[in-house]
Design a protein around this motif. Structure first.
Motif, PDB file in Angstrom:
ATOM      1  N   ALA A 183       2.492   1.704  -3.387  1.00  0.00           N
ATOM      2  CA  ALA A 183       1.510   2.053  -4.418  1.00  0.00           C
ATOM      3  C   ALA A 183       1.176   3.539  -4.397  1.00  0.00           C
ATOM      4  CB  ALA A 183       0.244   1.223  -4.242  1.00  0.00           C
ATOM      5  N   GLN A 184       1.238   4.163  -3.236  1.00  0.00           N
ATOM      6  CA  GLN A 184       0.916   5.589  -3.138  1.00  0.00           C
ATOM      7  C   GLN A 184       1.912   6.463  -3.893  1.00  0.00           C
ATOM      8  OE1 GLN A 184       0.517   6.462   1.038  1.00  0.00           O
ATOM      9  NE2 GLN A 184      -1.489   5.480   1.175  1.00  0.00           N
ATOM     10  N   ILE A 196      -6.979   1.993  -5.839  1.00  0.00           N
ATOM     11  CA  ILE A 196      -6.102   2.429  -6.932  1.00  0.00           C
ATOM     12  C   ILE A 196      -6.916   2.659  -8.191  1.00  0.00           C
ATOM     13  CG2 ILE A 196      -4.249   1.683  -8.495  1.00  0.00           C
ATOM     14  CD1 ILE A 196      -3.095   0.153  -5.990  1.00  0.00           C
ATOM     15  N   ARG A 198      -9.015   5.818  -7.754  1.00  0.00           N
ATOM     16  CA  ARG A 198      -8.304   7.114  -7.775  1.00  0.00           C
ATOM     17  C   ARG A 198      -7.965   7.539  -9.192  1.00  0.00           C
ATOM     18  NH1 ARG A 198      -2.254   5.263  -5.802  1.00  0.00           N
ATOM     19  NH2 ARG A 198      -1.472   4.997  -7.911  1.00  0.00           N
ATOM     20  N   GLU A 199      -7.779   6.564 -10.060  1.00  0.00           N
ATOM     21  CA  GLU A 199      -7.475   6.870 -11.461  1.00  0.00           C
ATOM     22  C   GLU A 199      -8.741   7.004 -12.293  1.00  0.00           C
ATOM     23  OE1 GLU A 199      -4.370   7.475 -12.544  1.00  0.00           O
ATOM     24  OE2 GLU A 199      -3.771   7.236 -10.450  1.00  0.00           O
ATOM     25  N   GLN A 210       2.160   6.580  -9.981  1.00  0.00           N
ATOM     26  CA  GLN A 210       1.016   7.171 -10.675  1.00  0.00           C
ATOM     27  C   GLN A 210       0.315   6.168 -11.585  1.00  0.00           C
ATOM     28  OE1 GLN A 210      -0.290  10.248 -10.120  1.00  0.00           O
ATOM     29  NE2 GLN A 210       1.196  10.221  -8.449  1.00  0.00           N
ATOM     30  N   ILE A 266      -6.569  -2.458  -3.897  1.00  0.00           N
ATOM     31  CA  ILE A 266      -6.547  -2.477  -5.361  1.00  0.00           C
ATOM     32  C   ILE A 266      -7.712  -1.670  -5.922  1.00  0.00           C
ATOM     33  CG2 ILE A 266      -6.764  -3.980  -7.392  1.00  0.00           C
ATOM     34  CD1 ILE A 266      -5.227  -6.120  -5.649  1.00  0.00           C
ATOM     35  N   ALA A 268      -1.536   3.151 -12.937  1.00  0.00           N
ATOM     36  CA  ALA A 268      -2.440   2.253 -12.218  1.00  0.00           C
ATOM     37  C   ALA A 268      -1.912   0.819 -12.185  1.00  0.00           C
ATOM     38  CB  ALA A 268      -3.832   2.288 -12.839  1.00  0.00           C
ATOM     39  N   VAL A 320       1.218  -3.363  -4.915  1.00  0.00           N
ATOM     40  CA  VAL A 320       0.470  -4.058  -3.863  1.00  0.00           C
ATOM     41  C   VAL A 320       0.723  -5.564  -3.952  1.00  0.00           C
ATOM     42  CG1 VAL A 320      -1.847  -4.639  -3.015  1.00  0.00           C
ATOM     43  CG2 VAL A 320      -1.313  -2.281  -3.687  1.00  0.00           C
ATOM     44  N   ALA A 359       0.949   0.633  -9.825  1.00  0.00           N
ATOM     45  CA  ALA A 359       0.503   0.734  -8.436  1.00  0.00           C
ATOM     46  C   ALA A 359      -0.127  -0.579  -7.965  1.00  0.00           C
ATOM     47  CB  ALA A 359      -0.487   1.894  -8.295  1.00  0.00           C
ATOM     48  N   VAL A 360      -0.934  -1.209  -8.829  1.00  0.00           N
ATOM     49  CA  VAL A 360      -1.531  -2.508  -8.470  1.00  0.00           C
ATOM     50  C   VAL A 360      -0.424  -3.532  -8.243  1.00  0.00           C
ATOM     51  CG1 VAL A 360      -2.914  -4.445  -9.333  1.00  0.00           C
ATOM     52  CG2 VAL A 360      -3.769  -2.097  -9.578  1.00  0.00           C
ATOM     53  N   ARG A 381       0.836  -1.217   0.000  1.00  0.00           N
ATOM     54  CA  ARG A 381       0.000   0.000   0.000  1.00  0.00           C
ATOM     55  C   ARG A 381       0.864   1.259   0.000  1.00  0.00           C
ATOM     56  NH1 ARG A 381      -4.563  -1.460   4.503  1.00  0.00           N
ATOM     57  NH2 ARG A 381      -6.240  -1.952   3.071  1.00  0.00           N
TER      58      ARG A 381
END
Length: 200
Positions: free
Chosen positions: A84-85, A146, A149-150, A88, A143, A90, A97, A93-94, A81
């Motif tokens: 992933a922050q 993420i 947020r996108e 940018q 997940i 996606a 995780v 970021a996944v 987590r």
């Protein structure tokens, strides 16, 4: 008037001490020999308790493995987590995780596969099993966040996609055909599958 916390009683301290000894003994023996080759009697002996006492904390070896591994999986999820922050993209970021969870699972491959099997098929009323399922739910929430947020998916679609990603990850880690794969190869295989789910 401030609320002061009550000191933990002797009985609770003794229970926690026994649980700590059981966890440490099981962790050491599982890491050294693998869960399949360790008996509950060996764990009880190493923890310096009777087998009857051991079964008050966990009824089976599978539950003992869940007890030991849940904390590791929860830590892996928190690392993922946090990573992933900072990403940018996606998919990236996944995968941030996913990666630490795969690394945790592959620390001892047979134990990792046993953990997943126990998590899926174990007794759902057992507290260590419930804790494992909670980690899965938290993974899916991370997940989905993420994807949300996108703005790649609405909340319902993000949750469904996250569940599919989780299934891909867990099936890939548990599959016999992947037992010989190293971390990098397994992460790449999972990434290839997940990429097909991501909106273009």
């Amino acid at each position: 008037m401030p609320v002061t916390s009550q000191p933990i009683g002797r009985r609770e301290r003794n229970k926690q001490e026994k649980l700590d000894r059981i966890t440490a003994a099981a962790s050491e023996l599982f890491a050294e020999y693998g869960v399949e080759d360790v008996t509950t009697q060996q764990i009880a002996d190493k923890a310096d308790i009777g087998t009857g006492t051991l079964f008050l904390y966990a009824k089976t070896k599978g539950e003992l493995l869940l007890l030991v591994q849940n904390a590791h999986y929860a830590e892996a999820l928190e690392r993922g987590r946090a990573d992933a922050q900072t990403i940018q993209d996606a998919l990236g970021a996944v995968m941030a995780v996913v990666r630490p969870i795969v690394e945790c699972n592959r620390t001892q491959i047979d134990n990792g596969r046993f953990y997943l099997r126990e998590m899926v098929f174990g007794d759902p009323t057992e507290p260590h099993h419930s804790a494992a399922l909670s980690i899965v739910a938290q993974t899916e929430e991370a997940i989905a966040a993420i994807l949300g947020r996108e703005e790649l998916a609405g909340a319902g679609d993000a949750a469904t996609t996250a569940r599919i990603v989780s299934a891909i990850m867990f099936v890939s880690m548990a599959a016999s055909v992947n037992a010989g794969l190293g971390i990098e190869a397994l992460v790449q295989d999972i990434r290839t599958q997940i990429k097909l789910l991501m909106p273009r």
